[in-house]
Write a protein that holds these residues in place. Structure first.
Motif, short mmCIF file in Angstrom:
data_model
loop_
_atom_site.label_atom_id
_atom_site.label_comp_id
_atom_site.label_asym_id
_atom_site.label_seq_id
_atom_site.Cartn_x
_atom_site.Cartn_y
_atom_site.Cartn_z
N GLN A 122 0.82 -1.21 0.00
CA GLN A 122 0.00 0.00 0.00
C GLN A 122 0.85 1.25 0.00
OE1 GLN A 122 -3.33 0.06 -0.44
NE2 GLN A 122 -2.96 2.27 -0.67
N VAL A 123 1.97 1.23 0.71
CA VAL A 123 2.89 2.38 0.71
C VAL A 123 3.38 2.65 -0.71
CG1 VAL A 123 5.17 3.17 1.44
CG2 VAL A 123 3.60 2.17 3.11
N ALA A 124 3.75 1.58 -1.43
CA ALA A 124 4.21 1.74 -2.81
C ALA A 124 3.10 2.28 -3.70
CB ALA A 124 4.74 0.41 -3.34
N LYS A 125 1.87 1.80 -3.51
CA LYS A 125 0.75 2.29 -4.32
C LYS A 125 0.50 3.77 -4.07
CE LYS A 125 -1.89 -2.03 -4.76
NZ LYS A 125 -3.18 -2.71 -4.48
N THR A 126 0.55 4.17 -2.82
CA THR A 126 0.33 5.58 -2.49
C THR A 126 1.42 6.45 -3.09
OG1 THR A 126 -0.75 4.94 -0.41
CG2 THR A 126 0.05 7.20 -0.59
N THR A 127 2.66 5.98 -3.04
CA THR A 127 3.76 6.73 -3.62
C THR A 127 3.60 6.85 -5.13
OG1 THR A 127 5.21 5.90 -1.88
CG2 THR A 127 6.28 6.90 -3.79
N ALA A 128 3.14 5.78 -5.77
CA ALA A 128 2.98 5.79 -7.23
C ALA A 128 1.93 6.79 -7.68
CB ALA A 128 2.62 4.39 -7.72
N ARG A 147 -0.86 -0.90 -12.56
CA ARG A 147 -1.35 -2.27 -12.80
C ARG A 147 -0.38 -3.30 -12.23
NH1 ARG A 147 -2.67 0.18 -17.80
NH2 ARG A 147 -0.78 -0.67 -18.77
N LEU A 148 0.91 -3.03 -12.36
CA LEU A 148 1.91 -3.97 -11.83
C LEU A 148 1.85 -4.03 -10.30
CD1 LEU A 148 4.92 -3.15 -14.17
CD2 LEU A 148 3.80 -5.38 -13.94
N LEU A 149 1.57 -2.90 -9.65
CA LEU A 149 1.45 -2.91 -8.19
C LEU A 149 0.22 -3.71 -7.76
CD1 LEU A 149 2.52 0.74 -7.36
CD2 LEU A 149 3.70 -1.35 -6.67
N ASP A 150 -0.88 -3.58 -8.51
CA ASP A 150 -2.06 -4.40 -8.22
C ASP A 150 -1.73 -5.88 -8.41
OD1 ASP A 150 -3.63 -2.21 -7.62
OD2 ASP A 150 -4.41 -2.01 -9.66
N SER A 151 -0.99 -6.18 -9.46
CA SER A 151 -0.60 -7.56 -9.71
C SER A 151 0.33 -8.07 -8.62
CB SER A 151 0.10 -7.65 -11.08
OG SER A 151 0.60 -8.96 -11.31
N LEU A 152 1.23 -7.21 -8.14
CA LEU A 152 2.14 -7.58 -7.06
C LEU A 152 1.35 -7.98 -5.82
CD1 LEU A 152 5.00 -7.67 -5.76
CD2 LEU A 152 4.70 -5.24 -5.25
N HIS A 153 0.35 -7.19 -5.49
CA HIS A 153 -0.49 -7.48 -4.33
C HIS A 153 -1.15 -8.85 -4.49
CE1 HIS A 153 -3.92 -7.16 -1.57
NE2 HIS A 153 -3.24 -6.24 -0.94
N TRP A 154 -1.72 -9.14 -5.66
CA TRP A 154 -2.41 -10.41 -5.90
C TRP A 154 -1.43 -11.58 -5.85
CZ3 TRP A 154 -2.25 -14.48 -9.26
CH2 TRP A 154 -3.39 -15.31 -9.31
N ARG A 155 -0.26 -11.42 -6.43
CA ARG A 155 0.72 -12.51 -6.46
C ARG A 155 1.21 -12.85 -5.05
NH1 ARG A 155 4.27 -10.76 -11.89
NH2 ARG A 155 2.46 -10.73 -13.29
N PRO A 191 8.97 12.26 -6.62
CA PRO A 191 8.09 11.10 -6.45
C PRO A 191 8.65 9.83 -7.07
CG PRO A 191 6.81 13.03 -7.08
CD PRO A 191 8.25 13.40 -7.23
N ALA A 192 9.27 9.95 -8.23
CA ALA A 192 9.86 8.78 -8.89
C ALA A 192 11.01 8.23 -8.06
CB ALA A 192 10.32 9.14 -10.30
N ARG A 193 11.82 9.11 -7.48
CA ARG A 193 12.92 8.65 -6.64
C ARG A 193 12.40 7.93 -5.40
NH1 ARG A 193 15.29 13.82 -7.70
NH2 ARG A 193 14.64 14.49 -5.62
N ARG A 194 11.34 8.48 -4.79
CA ARG A 194 10.77 7.84 -3.60
C ARG A 194 10.21 6.46 -3.94
NH1 ARG A 194 8.93 13.20 -2.39
NH2 ARG A 194 6.91 12.73 -3.35
N LEU A 195 9.53 6.36 -5.09
CA LEU A 195 8.97 5.06 -5.48
C LEU A 195 10.08 4.07 -5.78
CD1 LEU A 195 6.57 3.28 -6.05
CD2 LEU A 195 6.48 4.20 -8.37
N ARG A 196 11.14 4.53 -6.45
CA ARG A 196 12.25 3.64 -6.76
C ARG A 196 12.89 3.12 -5.46
NH1 ARG A 196 14.50 6.72 -9.82
NH2 ARG A 196 13.89 5.87 -11.84
N THR A 197 13.03 3.99 -4.48
CA THR A 197 13.59 3.57 -3.19
C THR A 197 12.66 2.57 -2.51
OG1 THR A 197 14.72 5.68 -2.90
CG2 THR A 197 14.34 4.36 -0.92
N ALA A 198 11.35 2.84 -2.53
CA ALA A 198 10.38 1.93 -1.90
C ALA A 198 10.39 0.57 -2.57
CB ALA A 198 8.99 2.54 -1.95
N ILE A 199 10.47 0.55 -3.89
CA ILE A 199 10.48 -0.72 -4.62
C ILE A 199 11.76 -1.49 -4.34
CG2 ILE A 199 10.53 -1.76 -6.92
CD1 ILE A 199 7.77 -0.81 -6.00
#
Length: 282
Positions: A122-128, A147-155, A191-199
């Motif tokens: 959820q943190v990654a989704k919010t950052t995205a 879409r990939l974050l939703d898929s990540l959650h499901w997987r 925002p992109a840097r924060r998401l990259r760090t979170a991922i």
């Protein structure tokens, strides 16, 4: 002051032996009043729920305990553990907690607590959602990342660890679209840097915890718990309502330990009057 032993609370409170027990353990922190040394006291908290309808909460400042694992041993005894009892433990991945579980003779591999895992997604989704697009390439990349974050959650929910890693790799590739031309604008690049760090942190977490991931969807279909409310409800009940969030109080080791222990015992006495029927609700 010498360490305080985790004293047993008398004989087990239930005569009905438990066939299975679900145990969630976690740690939280309270502020220290000491002028030297650590600024916070680490507090061990946990909750066990047995199939006989009993629940038991534990809490204590780790520095005040001679053997923190004794809290877990006593909780299992209170819940009616015997040689044939199956104990399923849930943690957030803390190695220290897993050592405590081993010392409490819980040799079964603990399960990574689903709420902890879902919160990271959820943190990654919010950052995205904060990604700012300036180019056509970025415009195409942002929904793909969602879409990939939703898929990540499901997987992860379905225990597909390898496919989850693949989703993280794909997200990192999509984020490359936000690299070009961003040097001139730090605000839009942040925002992109924060998401990259979170991922990146999430990928390290999954790699380190992969052996503790399970098929959570299958467990839920089998009416088995996928986690506990330890990290939120119990931490708030034992610690945060008075000791951290509202009054900003500072505590000695003995004071923090005494307050948390009394609160846990009070909650356990209350649960005797209202036995737990929903193992996940506890």
């Amino acid at each position: 002051m010498p360490p305080i032993s985790a004293r047993p609370l008398g004989k087990a409170r239930t005569e009905t032996p438990a066939r299975s027990i679900d145990l969630g353990v976690d740690t939280t922190f309270v502020r220290s009043c000491a002028t030297r040394g650590p600024r916070h006291h680490e507090v061990l908290i946990g909750i066990g729920v047995a199939d006989n309808g009993r629940s038991h909460r534990i809490g204590g400042a780790i520095a005040a305990l001679e053997m923190p694992a004794d809290l877990i041993v006593d909780a299992l005894r209170q819940l009616g553990r015997h040689d044939a009892t199956a104990v399923t433990a849930f943690t957030d991945g803390d190695k220290m907690l897993r050592r405590y579980l081993l010392r409490a003779n819980i040799e079964e591999r603990p399960v990574l607590d689903w709420p902890h895992l879902a919160r990271r997604v959820q943190v990654a989704k919010t950052t995205a959602k904060g990604l700012r697009v300036l180019t056509e390439r970025e415009y195409r990349a942002r929904p793909a990342i969602g879409r990939l974050l939703d898929s990540l959650h499901w997987r992860l929910w379905n225990g597909q660890t390898d496919r989850a890693r693949d989703a993280l790799v794909q997200i990192e590739r999509r984020l490359r679209a936000f690299d070009a031309g961003r040097a001139r604008s730090g605000r839009t690049a942040a925002p992109a840097r924060r998401l990259r760090t979170a991922i990146g942190n999430f990928a390290d977490y999954i790699n380190g915890q992969s052996s503790y991931l399970v098929d959570y969807a299958r467990r839920q279909r089998a009416a088995q718990p996928v986690g506990t409310s330890t990290s939120e409800g119990l931490a708030n009940a034992l610690v945060n309502r008075r000791m951290n969030k509202l009054q900003q109080m500072r505590w000695s080791t003995a004071g923090a330990h005494a307050v948390v222990t009394v609160r846990a015992n009070f909650m356990n006495q209350a649960s005797l009057k209202t036995p737990t029927t929903n193992r996940q609700a506890a």
